[in-house]
Enzyme design. Structure first.
Site, PDB file in Angstrom:
ATOM      1  N   HIS A 122       2.448   3.470  -8.988  1.00  0.00           N
ATOM      2  CA  HIS A 122       2.260   2.043  -9.297  1.00  0.00           C
ATOM      3  C   HIS A 122       3.463   1.527 -10.080  1.00  0.00           C
ATOM      4  O   HIS A 122       3.947   0.421  -9.835  1.00  0.00           O
ATOM      5  CB  HIS A 122       0.976   1.829 -10.104  1.00  0.00           C
ATOM      6  CG  HIS A 122      -0.269   2.216  -9.361  1.00  0.00           C
ATOM      7  ND1 HIS A 122      -0.492   1.856  -8.053  1.00  0.00           N
ATOM      8  CD2 HIS A 122      -1.367   2.945  -9.734  1.00  0.00           C
ATOM      9  CE1 HIS A 122      -1.671   2.340  -7.651  1.00  0.00           C
ATOM     10  NE2 HIS A 122      -2.210   3.003  -8.654  1.00  0.00           N
ATOM     11  N   LEU A 127      10.372 -20.553  -4.505  1.00  0.00           N
ATOM     12  CA  LEU A 127       9.272 -19.763  -3.957  1.00  0.00           C
ATOM     13  C   LEU A 127       8.007 -19.852  -4.825  1.00  0.00           C
ATOM     14  O   LEU A 127       8.091 -19.825  -6.048  1.00  0.00           O
ATOM     15  CB  LEU A 127       9.731 -18.294  -3.890  1.00  0.00           C
ATOM     16  CG  LEU A 127       8.695 -17.243  -3.516  1.00  0.00           C
ATOM     17  CD1 LEU A 127       8.425 -17.275  -2.017  1.00  0.00           C
ATOM     18  CD2 LEU A 127       9.159 -15.848  -3.925  1.00  0.00           C
ATOM     19  N   ASP A 137       0.827  -1.214   0.000  1.00  0.00           N
ATOM     20  CA  ASP A 137       0.000   0.000   0.000  1.00  0.00           C
ATOM     21  C   ASP A 137       0.862   1.265   0.000  1.00  0.00           C
ATOM     22  O   ASP A 137       1.976   1.265   0.533  1.00  0.00           O
ATOM     23  CB  ASP A 137      -0.921  -0.021   1.236  1.00  0.00           C
ATOM     24  CG  ASP A 137      -2.116   0.911   1.073  1.00  0.00           C
ATOM     25  OD1 ASP A 137      -2.356   1.403  -0.046  1.00  0.00           O
ATOM     26  OD2 ASP A 137      -2.819   1.142   2.086  1.00  0.00           O
TER      27      ASP A 137
HETATM   28  C1  IPE Z   1      -5.604  -2.693  -0.377  1.00  0.00           C
HETATM   29  O1  IPE Z   1      -5.172  -1.395  -0.560  1.00  0.00           O
HETATM   30  C2  IPE Z   1      -5.557  -3.420  -1.688  1.00  0.00           C
HETATM   31  C3  IPE Z   1      -4.230  -3.585  -2.280  1.00  0.00           C
HETATM   32  C4  IPE Z   1      -3.084  -3.288  -1.729  1.00  0.00           C
HETATM   33  C5  IPE Z   1      -4.224  -4.166  -3.574  1.00  0.00           C
HETATM   34  P1  IPE Z   1      -6.196  -0.192  -0.680  1.00  0.00           P
HETATM   35  O2  IPE Z   1      -5.388   1.044  -0.709  1.00  0.00           O
HETATM   36  O3  IPE Z   1      -7.115  -0.423  -1.816  1.00  0.00           O
HETATM   37  O4  IPE Z   1      -7.003  -0.323   0.675  1.00  0.00           O
HETATM   38  P2  IPE Z   1      -7.988   0.677   1.418  1.00  0.00           P
HETATM   39  O5  IPE Z   1      -9.164   0.858   0.529  1.00  0.00           O
HETATM   40  O6  IPE Z   1      -7.248   1.949   1.659  1.00  0.00           O
HETATM   41  O7  IPE Z   1      -8.320  -0.019   2.695  1.00  0.00           O
HETATM   42  C1  IPE Z   2      -1.538   0.265  -3.399  1.00  0.00           C
HETATM   43  O1  IPE Z   2      -1.319   1.627  -3.403  1.00  0.00           O
HETATM   44  C2  IPE Z   2      -1.738  -0.301  -4.784  1.00  0.00           C
HETATM   45  C3  IPE Z   2      -3.120  -0.697  -5.093  1.00  0.00           C
HETATM   46  C4  IPE Z   2      -4.109  -0.690  -4.252  1.00  0.00           C
HETATM   47  C5  IPE Z   2      -3.400  -1.120  -6.448  1.00  0.00           C
HETATM   48  P1  IPE Z   2      -2.527   2.664  -3.440  1.00  0.00           P
HETATM   49  O2  IPE Z   2      -2.851   2.920  -4.868  1.00  0.00           O
HETATM   50  O3  IPE Z   2      -3.631   2.203  -2.593  1.00  0.00           O
HETATM   51  O4  IPE Z   2      -1.839   3.955  -2.826  1.00  0.00           O
HETATM   52  P2  IPE Z   2      -2.456   4.954  -1.742  1.00  0.00           P
HETATM   53  O5  IPE Z   2      -2.926   4.116  -0.596  1.00  0.00           O
HETATM   54  O6  IPE Z   2      -3.559   5.679  -2.415  1.00  0.00           O
HETATM   55  O7  IPE Z   2      -1.315   5.836  -1.371  1.00  0.00           O
HETATM   56 MG    MG Z   3      -4.045   2.409  -0.628  1.00  0.00          MG
END
Ligand code: IPE
Ligand code: IPE
Ligand code: MG
Length: 247
Positions: free
Chosen positions: A38, A132, A21
């Site tokens: 990303h 792995l 995240d």
């Molecule tokens: C959780 O992250 C999903 C992934 C890392 C793929 P999100 O950023 O989508 O989660 P929330 O919505 O903040 O909980």
């Molecule tokens: C995690 O990073 C990747 C996915 C959920 C695809 P985020 O895109 O959720 O990044 P933040 O949480 O908005 O910083």
């Molecule tokens: Mg996120």
């Protein structure tokens, strides 16, 4: 002594799950669009995979795209799907070099055909690898998985293949998308968020949870070692008393 040298080899988890995240915030901090984050997250994925493979960890499960992530703006979803296509192709050689077997969990049918095709090619190509197992959770949510498992159990009961009295934790585990994979001993979430976000709710029942503030694109080998060292310092009691565990 390096962080890696501090690790106790025979007390490493066999399965680590990671909620990757913070990509969007990482990009925003640099004045860039979320997609930039990303793209940089891919480096962290490669490094986490190589680290796990080098340490001899058997299973690494990465939450890459949740069922709920379909609700993001279409431009971001499309960009993530294209990134998946290009990354899977580009990273197949790294997986082969590191003896990594690719696996996925989630509702594959919801992914664009181009993503499905790349995934299937890579899964096939890496299927004989014995190191792995890297599982990508794509279009995955734990409640989706549990609903699917319940449907399979119900179908077996209906077809007289299973007695209601025989339903137990092993039966349920075998119906999950992660069947055959041990539950993660350690779950890591980056970016300072302290929640599970619909990830592996069944499998995380007794996992150690580790949260760090690092945003995913910045997550490096040493951060992984720190999480593992923290894990090795914990006492896993499984309901027993500390004294019972020390015996
Ligand atoms: C959780 O992250 C999903 C992934 C890392 C793929 P999100 O950023 O989508 O989660 P929330 O919505 O903040 O909980
Ligand atoms: C995690 O990073 C990747 C996915 C959920 C695809 P985020 O895109 O959720 O990044 P933040 O949480 O908005 O910083
Ligand atoms: Mg996120």
């Amino acid at each position: 002594m390096s962080l890696k040298d501090e690790l106790i080899q025979d007390r490493l988890p066999s399965h680590v799950a990671i909620i990757m995240d913070g990509n969007g915030r990482w990009a925003k901090k640099r004045g860039n669009a979320r997609v930039f984050g990303h793209k940089h997250g891919v480096t962290a994925v490669r490094e986490a995979t190589e680290t796990a493979a080098e340490l001899g960890i058997k299973y690494l499960t990465l939450y890459a795209f949740s069922t709920e992530n379909w609700n993001r703006p279409k431009t971001e979803v499309d960009a993530l799907m294209s990134l998946l296509v290009s990354t899977i192709s580009a990273e197949t050689s790294t997986l082969m070099k590191n003896n990594v077997k690719l696996n996925t969990i989630g509702c594959k049918e919801e992914l664009p055909k181009s993503v499905q095709a790349k995934l299937n090619t890579c899964i096939e190509k890496t299927s004989e690898n014995t190191g792995l197992t890297l599982t990508l959770a794509l279009s995955y949510s734990s409640r989706w998985e549990i609903i699917e498992a319940v449907k399979r159990v119900a179908a077996d009961v209906k077809a007289d293949k299973l007695n209601v009295e025989d339903i137990n934790a092993d039966v349920i585990s075998d119906k999950m998308a992660t069947a055959g994979i041990p539950d993660p001993e350690l779950m890591i979430r980056t970016s300072g968020e302290h929640r599970i976000s619909n990830f592996l709710l069944w499998q995380l029942a007794y996992s150690e949870l580790y949260f760090c503030d690092i945003l995913w694109p910045d997550f490096r080998r040493d951060d992984f070692y720190r999480a593992l060292l923290d894990f090795q310092g914990r006492e896993r009691r499984f309901g027993k008393t500390g004294d019972q565990i020390k015996k």
